[in-house]
Design a protein around this motif. Sequence first.
Motif, mmCIF file in Angstrom:
data_model
loop_
_atom_site.group_PDB
_atom_site.id
_atom_site.type_symbol
_atom_site.label_atom_id
_atom_site.label_comp_id
_atom_site.label_asym_id
_atom_site.label_seq_id
_atom_site.Cartn_x
_atom_site.Cartn_y
_atom_site.Cartn_z
ATOM 1 N N SER A 106 0.822 -1.203 0.000
ATOM 2 C CA SER A 106 0.000 0.000 0.000
ATOM 3 C C SER A 106 0.858 1.255 0.000
ATOM 4 O O SER A 106 1.902 1.316 0.652
ATOM 5 C CB SER A 106 -0.899 0.019 1.238
ATOM 6 O OG SER A 106 -1.573 1.261 1.343
ATOM 7 N N VAL A 107 0.360 2.250 -0.710
ATOM 8 C CA VAL A 107 0.992 3.564 -0.691
ATOM 9 C C VAL A 107 0.834 4.207 0.690
ATOM 10 O O VAL A 107 1.522 5.165 1.004
ATOM 11 C CB VAL A 107 0.428 4.461 -1.818
ATOM 12 C CG1 VAL A 107 -1.002 4.871 -1.525
ATOM 13 C CG2 VAL A 107 1.308 5.659 -2.074
ATOM 14 N N LEU A 108 -0.042 3.644 1.533
ATOM 15 C CA LEU A 108 -0.226 4.143 2.897
ATOM 16 C C LEU A 108 0.588 3.342 3.913
ATOM 17 O O LEU A 108 0.157 3.136 5.041
ATOM 18 C CB LEU A 108 -1.706 4.124 3.289
ATOM 19 C CG LEU A 108 -2.511 5.334 2.871
ATOM 20 C CD1 LEU A 108 -3.930 5.248 3.429
ATOM 21 C CD2 LEU A 108 -1.866 6.635 3.305
ATOM 22 N N THR A 109 1.759 2.887 3.489
ATOM 23 C CA THR A 109 2.720 2.274 4.402
ATOM 24 C C THR A 109 3.996 3.103 4.314
ATOM 25 O O THR A 109 4.230 3.795 3.322
ATOM 26 C CB THR A 109 3.037 0.817 4.004
ATOM 27 O OG1 THR A 109 3.605 0.817 2.687
ATOM 28 C CG2 THR A 109 1.792 -0.054 4.057
ATOM 29 N N PRO A 110 4.835 3.046 5.331
ATOM 30 C CA PRO A 110 6.073 3.822 5.260
ATOM 31 C C PRO A 110 6.915 3.502 4.020
ATOM 32 O O PRO A 110 7.445 4.400 3.373
ATOM 33 C CB PRO A 110 6.798 3.459 6.555
ATOM 34 C CG PRO A 110 5.689 3.144 7.511
ATOM 35 C CD PRO A 110 4.654 2.436 6.657
ATOM 36 N N ILE A 111 7.017 2.234 3.678
ATOM 37 C CA ILE A 111 7.828 1.884 2.509
ATOM 38 C C ILE A 111 7.138 2.301 1.221
ATOM 39 O O ILE A 111 7.780 2.719 0.262
ATOM 40 C CB ILE A 111 8.223 0.395 2.496
ATOM 41 C CG1 ILE A 111 9.399 0.211 1.568
ATOM 42 C CG2 ILE A 111 7.087 -0.490 2.110
ATOM 43 C CD1 ILE A 111 10.383 -0.806 2.029
ATOM 44 N N GLY A 112 5.800 2.235 1.191
ATOM 45 C CA GLY A 112 5.054 2.703 0.020
ATOM 46 C C GLY A 112 5.252 4.187 -0.216
ATOM 47 O O GLY A 112 5.468 4.630 -1.347
ATOM 48 N N VAL A 113 5.202 4.954 0.859
ATOM 49 C CA VAL A 113 5.449 6.403 0.752
ATOM 50 C C VAL A 113 6.879 6.646 0.274
ATOM 51 O O VAL A 113 7.123 7.492 -0.592
ATOM 52 C CB VAL A 113 5.197 7.117 2.103
ATOM 53 C CG1 VAL A 113 5.666 8.570 2.049
ATOM 54 C CG2 VAL A 113 3.726 7.046 2.476
ATOM 55 N N ALA A 114 7.837 5.896 0.814
ATOM 56 C CA ALA A 114 9.236 6.081 0.422
ATOM 57 C C ALA A 114 9.432 5.811 -1.071
ATOM 58 O O ALA A 114 10.156 6.539 -1.745
ATOM 59 C CB ALA A 114 10.141 5.170 1.250
ATOM 60 N N LEU A 115 8.774 4.784 -1.598
ATOM 61 C CA LEU A 115 8.953 4.397 -2.999
ATOM 62 C C LEU A 115 8.239 5.327 -3.981
ATOM 63 O O LEU A 115 8.707 5.522 -5.105
ATOM 64 C CB LEU A 115 8.444 2.972 -3.219
ATOM 65 C CG LEU A 115 9.276 1.852 -2.597
ATOM 66 C CD1 LEU A 115 8.511 0.539 -2.633
ATOM 67 C CD2 LEU A 115 10.616 1.726 -3.303
ATOM 68 N N LEU A 116 7.125 5.889 -3.582
ATOM 69 C CA LEU A 116 6.305 6.702 -4.480
ATOM 70 C C LEU A 116 7.105 7.833 -5.124
ATOM 71 O O LEU A 116 7.736 8.631 -4.441
ATOM 72 C CB LEU A 116 5.122 7.300 -3.707
ATOM 73 C CG LEU A 116 4.168 8.175 -4.528
ATOM 74 C CD1 LEU A 116 3.424 7.352 -5.571
ATOM 75 C CD2 LEU A 116 3.183 8.881 -3.596
ATOM 76 N N GLY A 117 7.076 7.868 -6.440
ATOM 77 C CA GLY A 117 7.688 8.967 -7.171
ATOM 78 C C GLY A 117 9.185 8.871 -7.395
ATOM 79 O O GLY A 117 9.781 9.788 -7.957
ATOM 80 N N LEU A 118 9.812 7.760 -6.979
ATOM 81 C CA LEU A 118 11.264 7.631 -7.132
ATOM 82 C C LEU A 118 11.651 7.082 -8.498
ATOM 83 O O LEU A 118 11.043 6.138 -8.980
ATOM 84 C CB LEU A 118 11.834 6.684 -6.072
ATOM 85 C CG LEU A 118 11.728 7.105 -4.626
ATOM 86 C CD1 LEU A 118 12.415 6.054 -3.744
ATOM 87 C CD2 LEU A 118 12.344 8.469 -4.407
ATOM 88 N N PRO A 119 12.698 7.625 -9.095
ATOM 89 C CA PRO A 119 13.212 7.038 -10.333
ATOM 90 C C PRO A 119 14.156 5.866 -10.036
ATOM 91 O O PRO A 119 14.726 5.770 -8.943
ATOM 92 C CB PRO A 119 13.976 8.194 -10.981
ATOM 93 C CG PRO A 119 14.294 9.135 -9.882
ATOM 94 C CD PRO A 119 13.278 8.921 -8.801
ATOM 95 N N VAL A 120 14.302 4.992 -11.017
ATOM 96 C CA VAL A 120 15.239 3.880 -10.915
ATOM 97 C C VAL A 120 16.625 4.421 -10.591
ATOM 98 O O VAL A 120 17.037 5.457 -11.106
ATOM 99 C CB VAL A 120 15.273 3.081 -12.237
ATOM 100 C CG1 VAL A 120 16.391 2.052 -12.228
ATOM 101 C CG2 VAL A 120 13.938 2.409 -12.494
ATOM 102 N N GLY A 121 17.322 3.712 -9.700
ATOM 103 C CA GLY A 121 18.673 4.091 -9.317
ATOM 104 C C GLY A 121 18.749 5.016 -8.120
ATOM 105 O O GLY A 121 19.836 5.289 -7.624
ATOM 106 N N THR A 122 17.605 5.464 -7.649
ATOM 107 C CA THR A 122 17.574 6.399 -6.531
ATOM 108 C C THR A 122 17.599 5.661 -5.199
ATOM 109 O O THR A 122 16.900 4.679 -5.010
ATOM 110 C CB THR A 122 16.307 7.270 -6.589
ATOM 111 O OG1 THR A 122 16.298 7.956 -7.825
ATOM 112 C CG2 THR A 122 16.270 8.263 -5.449
ATOM 113 N N SER A 123 18.400 6.176 -4.283
ATOM 114 C CA SER A 123 18.440 5.691 -2.906
ATOM 115 C C SER A 123 17.780 6.730 -2.025
ATOM 116 O O SER A 123 17.958 7.933 -2.231
ATOM 117 C CB SER A 123 19.883 5.481 -2.438
ATOM 118 O OG SER A 123 20.509 4.491 -3.213
#
Length: 135
Positions: free
Chosen positions: A93-110
């Motif tokens: 879910s986008v309503l989890t901490p990891i979901g929020v972290a991943l949202l909108g990130l490009p490949v290769g981003t830390s």
Amino acid sequence: MSRSPRRIRAVIDADHVGRLESLADAADAGLPEVAEPLLAKLAAAKVVPARQMPAEVVTIGTALTYRNDVTGREQDVTLAWPEDADISQGAISVLTPIGVALLGLPVGTSVGWTTRTGQKGALTVLRLGLPLAAA
């Protein structure tokens, strides 16, 4: 981890912004540890029309592989709306901490993120698969 994660400007599909804001607002009372970072991400994001979303950016429905930079473990997941989330199927879910972290990130981003229990972590988006709608 060879370099420390940095804050990057997320890229968000304009078609998703209203619903994401509504979800964050609704979650604010019960899940402030998720709602506040989501609202902050939306406020700082570059919002683009769906047809201009870069293909290499994580959005709702994107299948992807990320690496937990603390443990080195790679995981295949799909970023999903809360009602479509099923961790047993790898839909987070986008309503989890990891979901929020991943949202909108490009490949290769830390990026750094914080669990619901306050633990700090870091992850790197390694590759994207097909969005759910296209799969």
